[in-house]
Motif scaffolding. Structure first.
Motif, PDB file in Angstrom:
ATOM      1  N   SER A 282       0.910  -1.249  -0.073  1.00 24.65           N
ATOM      2  CA  SER A 282       0.050   0.003  -0.071  1.00 24.65           C
ATOM      3  C   SER A 282       0.869   1.450   0.074  1.00 24.65           C
ATOM      4  O   SER A 282       0.546   2.236   0.686  1.00 24.65           O
ATOM      5  CB  SER A 282      -0.932  -0.003   1.308  1.00 24.65           C
ATOM      6  OG  SER A 282      -1.833  -0.823   1.267  1.00 24.65           O
ATOM      7  N   SER A 284       3.353   3.575  -2.747  1.00 18.85           N
ATOM      8  CA  SER A 284       3.927   3.665  -3.990  1.00 18.85           C
ATOM      9  C   SER A 284       5.480   4.101  -3.593  1.00 18.85           C
ATOM     10  O   SER A 284       6.359   3.847  -4.385  1.00 18.85           O
ATOM     11  CB  SER A 284       3.383   4.677  -4.788  1.00 18.85           C
ATOM     12  OG  SER A 284       2.233   5.139  -4.494  1.00 18.85           O
ATOM     13  N   THR A 321      -5.587   6.831  -6.148  1.00 18.44           N
ATOM     14  CA  THR A 321      -6.197   7.600  -5.144  1.00 18.44           C
ATOM     15  C   THR A 321      -7.257   8.849  -5.317  1.00 18.44           C
ATOM     16  O   THR A 321      -8.299   8.864  -4.689  1.00 18.44           O
ATOM     17  CB  THR A 321      -4.963   8.535  -4.610  1.00 18.44           C
ATOM     18  OG1 THR A 321      -3.895   7.530  -4.271  1.00 18.44           O
ATOM     19  CG2 THR A 321      -5.168   9.272  -3.248  1.00 18.44           C
ATOM     20  N   ALA A 361       2.995   9.252  -0.562  1.00 15.17           N
ATOM     21  CA  ALA A 361       2.810   7.956  -1.089  1.00 15.17           C
ATOM     22  C   ALA A 361       2.864   7.203  -0.265  1.00 15.17           C
ATOM     23  O   ALA A 361       3.623   6.150  -0.075  1.00 15.17           O
ATOM     24  CB  ALA A 361       4.016   8.000  -2.266  1.00 15.17           C
ATOM     25  N   VAL A 362       2.093   7.161   1.134  1.00 16.97           N
ATOM     26  CA  VAL A 362       2.166   6.059   2.097  1.00 16.97           C
ATOM     27  C   VAL A 362       0.834   5.526   2.446  1.00 16.97           C
ATOM     28  O   VAL A 362      -0.259   6.054   1.884  1.00 16.97           O
ATOM     29  CB  VAL A 362       2.849   6.871   3.306  1.00 16.97           C
ATOM     30  CG1 VAL A 362       4.319   7.236   3.148  1.00 16.97           C
ATOM     31  CG2 VAL A 362       1.925   7.874   3.726  1.00 16.97           C
ATOM     32  N   ALA A 365      -2.769   7.455   3.029  1.00 22.40           N
ATOM     33  CA  ALA A 365      -2.912   9.083   2.785  1.00 22.40           C
ATOM     34  C   ALA A 365      -3.877   9.579   2.070  1.00 22.40           C
ATOM     35  O   ALA A 365      -4.286  10.673   2.441  1.00 22.40           O
ATOM     36  CB  ALA A 365      -1.368   9.411   2.194  1.00 22.40           C
ATOM     37  N   GLY A 366      -4.524   8.608   1.096  1.00 24.04           N
ATOM     38  CA  GLY A 366      -5.693   9.268   0.523  1.00 24.04           C
ATOM     39  C   GLY A 366      -6.992   9.692   1.394  1.00 24.04           C
ATOM     40  O   GLY A 366      -7.703  10.354   0.858  1.00 24.04           O
ATOM     41  N   ASP A 399      -6.954   0.839  -0.493  1.00 20.65           N
ATOM     42  CA  ASP A 399      -5.803   1.576  -0.473  1.00 20.65           C
ATOM     43  C   ASP A 399      -4.668   0.545  -1.226  1.00 20.65           C
ATOM     44  O   ASP A 399      -4.104   0.903  -2.087  1.00 20.65           O
ATOM     45  CB  ASP A 399      -5.085   1.565   1.089  1.00 20.65           C
ATOM     46  CG  ASP A 399      -4.028   2.745   0.939  1.00 20.65           C
ATOM     47  OD1 ASP A 399      -3.649   3.331  -0.012  1.00 20.65           O
ATOM     48  OD2 ASP A 399      -3.477   2.765   2.138  1.00 20.65           O
ATOM     49  N   ARG A 402      -5.655   0.618  -4.921  1.00 20.25           N
ATOM     50  CA  ARG A 402      -5.557   2.136  -5.544  1.00 20.25           C
ATOM     51  C   ARG A 402      -4.087   2.513  -5.917  1.00 20.25           C
ATOM     52  O   ARG A 402      -3.597   2.948  -6.685  1.00 20.25           O
ATOM     53  CB  ARG A 402      -6.089   3.359  -4.946  1.00 20.25           C
ATOM     54  CG  ARG A 402      -5.797   3.796  -3.454  1.00 20.25           C
ATOM     55  CD  ARG A 402      -6.622   4.470  -2.706  1.00 20.25           C
ATOM     56  NE  ARG A 402      -6.216   4.801  -1.499  1.00 20.25           N
ATOM     57  CZ  ARG A 402      -6.893   4.810  -0.322  1.00 20.25           C
ATOM     58  NH1 ARG A 402      -7.913   4.469  -0.255  1.00 20.25           N
ATOM     59  NH2 ARG A 402      -6.245   5.286   0.922  1.00 20.25           N
ATOM     60  N   ASN A 406      -1.954   3.573  -9.070  1.00 19.11           N
ATOM     61  CA  ASN A 406      -0.947   4.568  -8.892  1.00 19.11           C
ATOM     62  C   ASN A 406       0.211   4.343  -9.496  1.00 19.11           C
ATOM     63  O   ASN A 406       0.966   5.040 -10.402  1.00 19.11           O
ATOM     64  CB  ASN A 406      -0.744   5.214  -7.487  1.00 19.11           C
ATOM     65  CG  ASN A 406      -1.908   5.784  -6.755  1.00 19.11           C
ATOM     66  OD1 ASN A 406      -2.881   6.176  -7.477  1.00 19.11           O
ATOM     67  ND2 ASN A 406      -1.940   6.072  -5.551  1.00 19.11           N
TER      68      ASN A 406
END
Ligand code: ASP
Length: 440
Positions: A282, A284, A321, A361-362, A365-366, A399, A402, A406
């Motif tokens: 999860s 990027s 996201t 990108a963790v 976060a979204g 997550d 998504r 990403n």
């Protein structure tokens, strides 16, 4: 397992991890997994993060200093940003069209809302995300530019969260290296070239443990997932998000086939280890070293393009996201009877676009940015916790999906930019043991 392709080994590891997780749930073994299995996954993610900064630094400096002409860099930069914005707007539009036609929020019963609110609204993680969002909102419009410029090279390099500062430093160094002339540039350039090769070898070595690490990561996800009844209640909403993400992957495959003229199935095969890791971690940012290795060595994108497009993409391009934010925002509004006008939907497009650029990108976060999207359409502040509670139970699985999108988006755009710049070559992959006989 030596003869199997890497993506099959990872896939087997993932399936075994999920099965093991379910068995452990049955025998009350969640604690066992947390104590004895999870650390393996954690170490793997730490190793990937460990090499992210040296890899971005070495690869971007090498990429820029290999350019014969600085104006090429401006053209790569401009194309990258424009394509990133376009794909993100398309992702948000797909999300909005799906959620507005399928209306997953209308079917959520009052009992489910009450149960979800009772379970999650006071949850420290939900409250933490709301607090984090208000911290981020307090910043001024140009703060992101100010934040991008480091005032201390070593502190920029010592913090994985400062990825844009590392990119800035590497670009600045790379451009200056081009301008000092070949004689002065050579020692430093050779150093970074060599560092780049060594770090890519470290990626190969770390990937040897990937099938075992994903086993641990997924077993842990299964044992820490919430009440299955609540997950079931959110099945329709999750289906809409996953359906949208699937359409997005199809869209990338069309782009790969039409613009780069490569076989989309071949593209999927080459990039799949990075996708599977994105799904399992999860993150990027943690996946970035693997994405870079796959895109350069297996898709044939020149380092001059990938070294810029991928690290920038990991930080600012998050199509999955933003699609999720669009669906989640409208779903929450539908479930809580909050009317959204057409203008509100346009506001969602704009804020989700900016939010995906600003998202870290963790994992998770979204959701922080979702708070900002909800507030932008005037969603009452006192209902924010209820809104987030509605979707919290399924946030982790979504997550995972998504993040996979990403990463695929970043890889697709790097191929497109490379194609436009004439920098898409025949791939030359290196194996971890290419020089093994020289050292044993
Ligand atoms: N986990 C996502 C990523 O790392 C960000 C998010 O959607 O929460 O790309």
């Amino acid at each position: 397992m030596k003869s199997l392709a890497l993506h099959w080994k990872i896939l087997i590891g993932m399936l075994a991890g999920v099965t093991f997780g379910f068995i452990m749930l049955e025998v009350d073994g969640a604690d066992f997994v947390a104590s004895w299995i999870k650390p393996l996954g954690t170490i793997f993610v730490k190793l990937l993060k460990l090499i992210a900064v040296p890899l971005i630094l070495a690869s971007l400096i090498k990429g820029i200093s290999d350019l014969k002409d600085i104006s090429k860099f401006a053209s790569i930069g401009l194309k990258t940003i424009v394509i990133y914005v376009l794909t993100t707007v398309i992702a948000i539009s797909i999300g909005l069209i799906l959620v507005n036609t399928l209306n997953p929020g209308d079917g959520v019963s009052t009992e489910t809302i009450a149960k979800l609110t009772e379970t999650y609204a006071d949850n420290s993680s939900v409250q933490g995300k709301i607090a984090e969002a208000s911290r981020q909102q307090a910043s001024r419009p140009l703060d992101f530019l100010v934040d991008m410029v480091p005032d201390n090279a070593f502190s920029a390099l010592s913090n994985n969260k400062l990825m844009l500062q590392v990119i800035f430093l590497a670009m600045f160094l790379g451009i200056s290296l081009l301008l000092v002339g070949e004689k002065s540039a050579k020692p430093l350039k050779d150093f970074f070239d060599s560092l780049n090769d060594v770090v890519l070898k470290m990626v190969d070595l770390i990937m040897l443990s990937a099938p075992y690490a994903v086993f641990a990561l997924l077993a842990n996800v299964v044992v820490s997932s919430g009440d299955p009844e609540l997950l079931y209640a959110l099945l329709f909403y999750s289906g809409v998000v996953v359906g949208g993400l699937f359409l997005m992957i199809c869209f990338y495959l069309v782009l790969v086939s039409v613009i780069t003229k490569r076989n989309p199935i071949w593209f999927l095969k080459q990039i799949s280890p990075a996708q599977l890791l994105a799904f399992s971690t999860s993150s990027s940012a943690a996946t970035l070293p693997v994405t870079m290795e796959r895109v350069e060595e297996h898709l044939g994108v020149d380092k001059e393009v990938s070294s810029f497009v991928l690290p920038v993409g990991a930080t600012i391009n998050m199509d999955g996201t933003s699609l999720y934010q669009a669906v989640a925002a409208v779903f929450i509004a539908q479930a809580l009877d909050f009317d959204l006008t057409f203008a509100d939907q346009l506001t969602i497009v704009l804020t989700a676009l900016l939010a995906s650029i600003g998202s870290a990108a963790v994992p998770g976060a979204g959701m922080v940015m979702l708070v900002i999207v909800l507030e932008s359409v005037g969603f009452p502040a006192d209902k924010l916790a209820i809104g987030l509670a509605l979707i919290f139970a399924v946030d982790r699985p979504l997550d995972m999906c998504r993040t996979m999108v990403n990463v695929t988006g970043d890889a697709t755009v790097s191929m497109i930019v490379a194609k436009f710049e004439g920098k898409l070559h025949k791939p030359k992959s290196k194996e971890w043991d290419d020089h093994l006989e020289e050292v044993i």
